[in-house]
Design a protein around this motif. Structure first.
Motif, PDB file in Angstrom:
ATOM      1  N   PRO A   1     -13.298  -0.949   2.035  1.00 26.15           N
ATOM      2  CA  PRO A   1     -12.316  -1.409   1.057  1.00 26.15           C
ATOM      3  C   PRO A   1     -12.559  -0.887  -0.355  1.00 26.15           C
ATOM      4  O   PRO A   1     -11.604  -0.614  -1.081  1.00 26.15           O
ATOM      5  CB  PRO A   1     -12.458  -2.925   1.108  1.00 26.15           C
ATOM      6  CG  PRO A   1     -12.954  -3.211   2.471  1.00 26.15           C
ATOM      7  CD  PRO A   1     -13.836  -2.065   2.836  1.00 26.15           C
ATOM      8  N   TYR A   2     -13.829  -0.722  -0.755  1.00 23.98           N
ATOM      9  CA  TYR A   2     -14.027  -0.304  -2.148  1.00 23.98           C
ATOM     10  C   TYR A   2     -13.584   1.133  -2.377  1.00 23.98           C
ATOM     11  O   TYR A   2     -13.296   1.510  -3.502  1.00 23.98           O
ATOM     12  CB  TYR A   2     -15.464  -0.545  -2.624  1.00 23.98           C
ATOM     13  CG  TYR A   2     -16.566   0.086  -1.830  1.00 23.98           C
ATOM     14  CD1 TYR A   2     -16.907   1.411  -2.008  1.00 23.98           C
ATOM     15  CD2 TYR A   2     -17.292  -0.658  -0.910  1.00 23.98           C
ATOM     16  CE1 TYR A   2     -17.933   1.986  -1.290  1.00 23.98           C
ATOM     17  CE2 TYR A   2     -18.325  -0.094  -0.186  1.00 23.98           C
ATOM     18  CZ  TYR A   2     -18.645   1.227  -0.375  1.00 23.98           C
ATOM     19  OH  TYR A   2     -19.656   1.788   0.332  1.00 23.98           O
TER      20      TYR A   2
ATOM     21  N   ARG B   1      -1.303   4.809 -10.273  1.00 29.52           N
ATOM     22  CA  ARG B   1      -2.363   3.998  -9.658  1.00 29.52           C
ATOM     23  C   ARG B   1      -3.370   3.594 -10.719  1.00 29.52           C
ATOM     24  O   ARG B   1      -3.959   4.436 -11.380  1.00 29.52           O
ATOM     25  CB  ARG B   1      -3.122   4.817  -8.615  1.00 29.52           C
ATOM     26  CG  ARG B   1      -2.366   5.182  -7.384  1.00 29.52           C
ATOM     27  CD  ARG B   1      -3.280   6.050  -6.550  1.00 29.52           C
ATOM     28  NE  ARG B   1      -2.623   6.480  -5.312  1.00 29.52           N
ATOM     29  CZ  ARG B   1      -3.179   7.356  -4.475  1.00 29.52           C
ATOM     30  NH1 ARG B   1      -4.347   7.868  -4.751  1.00 29.52           N
ATOM     31  NH2 ARG B   1      -2.547   7.711  -3.379  1.00 29.52           N
ATOM     32  N   GLY B   2      -3.580   2.331 -10.838  1.00 30.11           N
ATOM     33  CA  GLY B   2      -4.592   1.876 -11.789  1.00 30.11           C
ATOM     34  C   GLY B   2      -4.111   1.881 -13.225  1.00 30.11           C
ATOM     35  O   GLY B   2      -4.486   1.035 -14.011  1.00 30.11           O
TER      36      GLY B   2
ATOM     37  N   LEU C   1      -1.075   4.673  -0.212  1.00 26.60           N
ATOM     38  CA  LEU C   1      -2.435   4.506   0.271  1.00 26.60           C
ATOM     39  C   LEU C   1      -2.452   4.054   1.728  1.00 26.60           C
ATOM     40  O   LEU C   1      -3.392   3.414   2.174  1.00 26.60           O
ATOM     41  CB  LEU C   1      -3.178   3.470  -0.581  1.00 26.60           C
ATOM     42  CG  LEU C   1      -3.650   3.947  -1.938  1.00 26.60           C
ATOM     43  CD1 LEU C   1      -4.260   2.807  -2.711  1.00 26.60           C
ATOM     44  CD2 LEU C   1      -4.650   5.074  -1.783  1.00 26.60           C
TER      45      LEU C   1
ATOM     46  N   SER D   1     -14.707  -5.083  -1.681  1.00 24.82           N
ATOM     47  CA  SER D   1     -13.821  -4.221  -2.460  1.00 24.82           C
ATOM     48  C   SER D   1     -14.472  -3.698  -3.737  1.00 24.82           C
ATOM     49  O   SER D   1     -13.825  -2.998  -4.507  1.00 24.82           O
ATOM     50  CB  SER D   1     -12.524  -4.946  -2.802  1.00 24.82           C
ATOM     51  OG  SER D   1     -11.849  -5.268  -1.616  1.00 24.82           O
TER      52      SER D   1
ATOM     53  N   ALA E   1      -9.966   0.719  -2.861  1.00 27.45           N
ATOM     54  CA  ALA E   1      -9.784   0.159  -4.200  1.00 27.45           C
ATOM     55  C   ALA E   1      -9.923   1.252  -5.260  1.00 27.45           C
ATOM     56  O   ALA E   1      -9.190   1.269  -6.246  1.00 27.45           O
ATOM     57  CB  ALA E   1     -10.799  -0.957  -4.442  1.00 27.45           C
TER      58      ALA E   1
ATOM     59  N   PHE F   1      -7.494  -6.615  -4.311  1.00 28.56           N
ATOM     60  CA  PHE F   1      -7.532  -6.642  -2.858  1.00 28.56           C
ATOM     61  C   PHE F   1      -8.040  -7.958  -2.316  1.00 28.56           C
ATOM     62  O   PHE F   1      -8.573  -8.793  -3.028  1.00 28.56           O
ATOM     63  CB  PHE F   1      -8.362  -5.480  -2.328  1.00 28.56           C
ATOM     64  CG  PHE F   1      -7.666  -4.170  -2.489  1.00 28.56           C
ATOM     65  CD1 PHE F   1      -6.699  -3.775  -1.587  1.00 28.56           C
ATOM     66  CD2 PHE F   1      -7.941  -3.350  -3.564  1.00 28.56           C
ATOM     67  CE1 PHE F   1      -6.029  -2.579  -1.737  1.00 28.56           C
ATOM     68  CE2 PHE F   1      -7.284  -2.147  -3.724  1.00 28.56           C
ATOM     69  CZ  PHE F   1      -6.324  -1.765  -2.821  1.00 28.56           C
TER      70      PHE F   1
ATOM     71  N   ARG G   1      -1.443   9.497  -9.511  1.00 35.30           N
ATOM     72  CA  ARG G   1      -2.752   9.024  -9.949  1.00 35.30           C
ATOM     73  C   ARG G   1      -2.655   8.295 -11.284  1.00 35.30           C
ATOM     74  O   ARG G   1      -3.435   7.392 -11.561  1.00 35.30           O
ATOM     75  CB  ARG G   1      -3.739  10.188 -10.043  1.00 35.30           C
ATOM     76  CG  ARG G   1      -4.498  10.396  -8.751  1.00 35.30           C
ATOM     77  CD  ARG G   1      -5.787  11.137  -9.001  1.00 35.30           C
ATOM     78  NE  ARG G   1      -5.535  12.491  -9.422  1.00 35.30           N
ATOM     79  CZ  ARG G   1      -5.377  13.513  -8.591  1.00 35.30           C
ATOM     80  NH1 ARG G   1      -5.458  13.318  -7.301  1.00 35.30           N
ATOM     81  NH2 ARG G   1      -5.153  14.720  -9.041  1.00 35.30           N
TER      82      ARG G   1
ATOM     83  N   PHE H   1      -4.130  -3.082  -8.720  1.00 31.38           N
ATOM     84  CA  PHE H   1      -4.262  -3.701  -7.404  1.00 31.38           C
ATOM     85  C   PHE H   1      -5.418  -4.695  -7.391  1.00 31.38           C
ATOM     86  O   PHE H   1      -6.467  -4.439  -7.985  1.00 31.38           O
ATOM     87  CB  PHE H   1      -4.547  -2.634  -6.345  1.00 31.38           C
ATOM     88  CG  PHE H   1      -3.370  -2.305  -5.486  1.00 31.38           C
ATOM     89  CD1 PHE H   1      -3.120  -3.036  -4.338  1.00 31.38           C
ATOM     90  CD2 PHE H   1      -2.501  -1.279  -5.827  1.00 31.38           C
ATOM     91  CE1 PHE H   1      -2.030  -2.747  -3.536  1.00 31.38           C
ATOM     92  CE2 PHE H   1      -1.405  -0.988  -5.034  1.00 31.38           C
ATOM     93  CZ  PHE H   1      -1.164  -1.716  -3.883  1.00 31.38           C
TER      94      PHE H   1
ATOM     95  N   ALA I   1      -6.843   3.192  -5.329  1.00 32.75           N
ATOM     96  CA  ALA I   1      -5.788   2.423  -5.983  1.00 32.75           C
ATOM     97  C   ALA I   1      -5.955   2.431  -7.496  1.00 32.75           C
ATOM     98  O   ALA I   1      -5.035   2.092  -8.231  1.00 32.75           O
ATOM     99  CB  ALA I   1      -5.769   0.992  -5.460  1.00 32.75           C
ATOM    100  N   LEU I   2      -7.150   2.810  -7.956  1.00 31.34           N
ATOM    101  CA  LEU I   2      -7.361   2.938  -9.395  1.00 31.34           C
ATOM    102  C   LEU I   2      -6.951   4.318  -9.886  1.00 31.34           C
ATOM    103  O   LEU I   2      -7.055   4.614 -11.076  1.00 31.34           O
ATOM    104  CB  LEU I   2      -8.839   2.727  -9.733  1.00 31.34           C
ATOM    105  CG  LEU I   2      -9.306   1.294  -9.855  1.00 31.34           C
ATOM    106  CD1 LEU I   2     -10.785   1.255 -10.171  1.00 31.34           C
ATOM    107  CD2 LEU I   2      -8.524   0.575 -10.950  1.00 31.34           C
ATOM    108  N   GLY I   3      -6.524   5.158  -8.962  1.00 27.00           N
ATOM    109  CA  GLY I   3      -6.044   6.479  -9.358  1.00 27.00           C
ATOM    110  C   GLY I   3      -7.149   7.475  -9.609  1.00 27.00           C
ATOM    111  O   GLY I   3      -6.920   8.515 -10.206  1.00 27.00           O
TER     112      GLY I   3
ATOM    113  N   LEU J   1       0.831  -1.211   0.000  1.00 30.84           N
ATOM    114  CA  LEU J   1       0.000   0.000   0.000  1.00 30.84           C
ATOM    115  C   LEU J   1       0.865   1.259   0.000  1.00 30.84           C
ATOM    116  O   LEU J   1       0.515   2.258  -0.619  1.00 30.84           O
ATOM    117  CB  LEU J   1      -0.922   0.015   1.229  1.00 30.84           C
ATOM    118  CG  LEU J   1      -2.146  -0.885   1.163  1.00 30.84           C
ATOM    119  CD1 LEU J   1      -2.918  -0.835   2.471  1.00 30.84           C
ATOM    120  CD2 LEU J   1      -3.061  -0.486   0.014  1.00 30.84           C
TER     121      LEU J   1
ATOM    122  N   ASN K   1      -4.407   6.394   7.886  1.00 36.10           N
ATOM    123  CA  ASN K   1      -3.986   7.477   8.772  1.00 36.10           C
ATOM    124  C   ASN K   1      -3.040   6.954   9.837  1.00 36.10           C
ATOM    125  O   ASN K   1      -3.152   5.814  10.265  1.00 36.10           O
ATOM    126  CB  ASN K   1      -5.208   8.076   9.489  1.00 36.10           C
ATOM    127  CG  ASN K   1      -5.938   9.032   8.581  1.00 36.10           C
ATOM    128  OD1 ASN K   1      -5.372   9.476   7.578  1.00 36.10           O
ATOM    129  ND2 ASN K   1      -7.168   9.341   8.914  1.00 36.10           N
TER     130      ASN K   1
END
Lengths: 336, 321
Positions: free
Chosen positions: B212-213, A94-95, A63, A108, B216, A102, A91, A100, B219-221, A58, A66
């Motif tokens: 979590p979503y 990411r993706g 990500l 998720s 997620a 999970f 950004r 990712f 994490a997809l930016g 992460l 906190n």
């Protein structure tokens, strides 16, 4: 097993240290991790709960929850330090370049969005696709991850799919933008055993097809034996052993790795025997022992283990096998 | 990239069409008799509010001094008031007032509340604290008092300014005091109505942003704006819908209360509240003047609250049964 095309790894993590704020002040939970992933290589990151596997991954895309932050270290991805990138650059990674998957496919996925829309999101955002093109591609992706009837399934909501199907959708989302690296964080933990094997096979197939690198985080060494090229064993936030997968199974060198391997139950065991386990518990963050973090649980620990921290050093007689253990190193020297 | 099916084994073989969460909720709502009754009354009232002018036999202002204070009859369904105006027509126009006030006020309150609440919950920190200070502050002042103070302190200067503008420009628009009424009523009611929405949405967002979503999606930016609008707010909307439905009823009661106290919509514009206020003075002699608007107000409130309850059960499948 495919070897990296050139010597420069795709992902190069050096000295990554992560700490958490506690009431007694900051405590280190990941301590100077070094990890490389070559192009097209599949690396398994193995360790028990709380050893910092997920946090490490992460932290790569920043990500962290906190109160947990990266204290020091670098993480170069395709030559750029992920930890120092601007937010907009990050950004895009990411993706777009790092996908990712999970742990829990049940939670998720966004419950109020059709899976097709969730698949299209990164395509529209990262690839500037039109809605129609993204939809086309989404159907293609669902087919790729082995979901039957993708034209219909694209309209489904997450709660209409089984756990295994949802994890396939998660993988499809992770793959949407052709990432160079797929990070799978215990993607099979929430699934039952037969589905686990299907997901492993799926990823095995896909990474060849798409020529991507994969980092597979797990606590289940046996599960990934046939999937990964290399395994990094984590203990209490440090890499204790790093070896090609065959080498690791043939010659586990660190006492912790040996303990892990010994605790995999075998069908060939004739008598009903007790499951083998490693005594004790890993150190809590903030209460790390002075020397080797594994020393308090280690049967072979010597006085030096309690004094100094071992570093990863090559194991004699094999390539790419490194271990961080004073005792193992000395034994090898004596044998040589 | 070449596309070939990888694994054909499947655990999903059923061919039933995908059912959306909303359609599910709709079916659950239809099974709840009280909620359906509430919905029917709300739709009827909304219809009356929209098509009122074409439904009433009389204008709400037309006075017939030969037919004052008449009891209900076929000519005047709810009778006439002390100026000979048809009470039925006035109640119908009052429905329009009530709906306009309720919808506009709730819409303003929801927009402010959702925007502030969602951002406070999502970004946290100083912004969150400041927003919460404001909500606490607003909620700590008694509603009626606040509205009376706002009206009392703003109405005179605004009316004076409008009159001055009229003198200067002779534009008849500035003599339309009804807009001042509505502005003040809407503004002050929205001002006291948004904090509960902000709190509700903030609490929802706080619980959703850690799911979590959402991680997620990060994490997809995706950008914060996209995550907030497509992942967080839609998941927080269920309780909000319930709250809005109940809030519409509350806003109607509030408007009536203000009109009753003389700080709401001013006569001659009919409002249930000022009709109740007028009717209360003579109820011993002409009970229908009080009964008609009070009954419709009661009916509307009960209908909205039943609908809200039904929506609550329908949107939280785990809560019912």
């Amino acid at each position: 097993m495919t070897a990296p095309a050139d010597n420069k790894p795709l992902l190069d993590v050096r000295g990554l240290t992560i700490e958490i704020d506690t009431r007694r002040g900051p405590a280190v939970i990941v301590d100077g991790i070094n990890l490389t992933v070559g192009k097209g290589e599949t690396v398994g990151v193995v360790g028990e709960s709380g050893c910092g596997k997920s946090l490490t991954m992460l932290s790569l895309v920043r990500l962290l929850p906190n109160k947990i932050r990266v204290k020091s270290g670098t993480a170069e991805f395709a030559g750029r330090d992920l930890l120092k990138m601007s937010k907009s650059e990050l950004r895009q990674v990411r993706g777009g370049k790092i996908g990712f998957v999970f742990q829990d496919p049940m939670t998720s996925l966004n419950p109020v969005m059709r899976i097709g829309d969730q698949l299209c999101e990164p395509l529209i955002y990262h690839r500037n696709m039109s809605k129609a093109d993204a939809r086309e591609r989404a159907i293609e992706l669902l087919r790729l991850v082995g979901i039957p009837g993708p034209e219909q399934r694209i309209e489904a909501y997450p709660h209409e799919l089984s756990g295994g199907m949802r994890q396939r959708v998660m993988i499809a989302i992770g793959l949407a933008c052709d990432p160079e690296l797929l990070i799978a964080d215990e993607p099979t933990t929430a699934l039952d055993v037969t589905i686990q094997a299907q997901i492993v096979d799926l990823v095995k197939d896909l990474r060849k097809k798409l020529n991507m690198s994969v980092v597979w985080i797990t606590h289940d060494l046996a599960l990934i034996a046939g999937l990964v090229d290399r395994v990094a064993v984590l203990y209490a936030g440090t890499v204790v052993e790093d070896a090609p997968v065959n080498e690791l199974f043939a010659r586990p060198t660190h006492p912790y790795t040996r303990g892990l391997l010994a605790s995999i139950p075998k069908l060939s065991d004739e008598r009903a025997s007790r499951l083998s386990s490693i005594g004790g518990t890993p150190p809590e963050p903030g209460r790390r022992p002075k020397g080797c973090p594994f020393a308090p649980r280690c049967a072979l620990a010597e006085s030096v283990c309690h004094e100094r921290v071992p570093v990863l050093e090559p194991v004699a007689g094999s390539t790419g096998h490194r271990v961080a253990c004073f005792v193992a190193q000395r034994q090898m020297m004596e044998a040589a | 990239m070449t596309i070939t099916p990888v694994i054909l084994s499947s655990t999903v073989a059923d061919d039933e069409p995908p059912v959306s969460l909303w359609r599910d909720a709709w079916h659950r709502l239809l099974r709840n008799k009280l909620a359906v009754a509430g919905l029917a009354v709300v739709i009827l009232l909304a219809f009356v509010a929209v098509f009122g002018p074409w439904l009433t036999p009389y204008d709400f202002l037309t006075q017939d001094l030969n037919a004052r204070n008449q009891a209900p009859s076929l000519a005047h369904l709810f009778g006439t008031d002390d100026l000979g105006r048809d009470v039925f027509s006035r109640v119908v126009y009052g429905t329009r007032t009530a709906f306009v006030v309720a919808i506009v006020v709730t819409a303003i309150a929801v927009v402010i509340g959702v925007a502030l609440g969602a951002m406070a919950g999502f970004f946290g920190g100083m912004f969150d604290r400041i927003v919460m200070w404001f909500t606490d502050m607003t909620m700590s002042v008694p509603n009626l008092l606040l509205v009376v103070v706002i009206n009392a302190s703003l109405k005179t200067p605004i009316t004076a300014w409008m009159e001055a503008r009229y003198q200067a420009t002779l534009n008849p628009f500035y003599r339309e005091t009804i807009w001042v009424d509505f502005l003040l009523v809407f503004g002050s009611m929205a001002l006291i109505s948004w904090p509960p929405y902000a709190r509700l949405v903030r609490a929802q967002v706080l619980s959703i942003r850690g799911r979590p979503y959402v991680t997620a999606a990060r994490a997809l930016g995706l950008t914060n704006r996209l995550i907030l609008m497509r992942y967080i707010v839609p998941n927080a909307i269920g309780p909000l819908i319930v709250s809005v439905s109940a809030g519409l009823g509350t806003a109607m009661v509030l408007e009536s209360a203000f009109s009753f106290l003389g700080v709401g919509v001013n006569p001659p514009t009919p409002s249930w509240g000022n009709m109740i206020s007028d009717g209360l003075r003579v109820w011993q002699h002409y009970p229908h003047l009080l009964a008609a608007p009070a009954a419709v107000l009661g009916l509307a409130t009960v209908a909205f609250s039943f609908l809200g309850d039904g929506l609550n059960d329908a949107l939280n499948p785990r809560g019912s049964k």
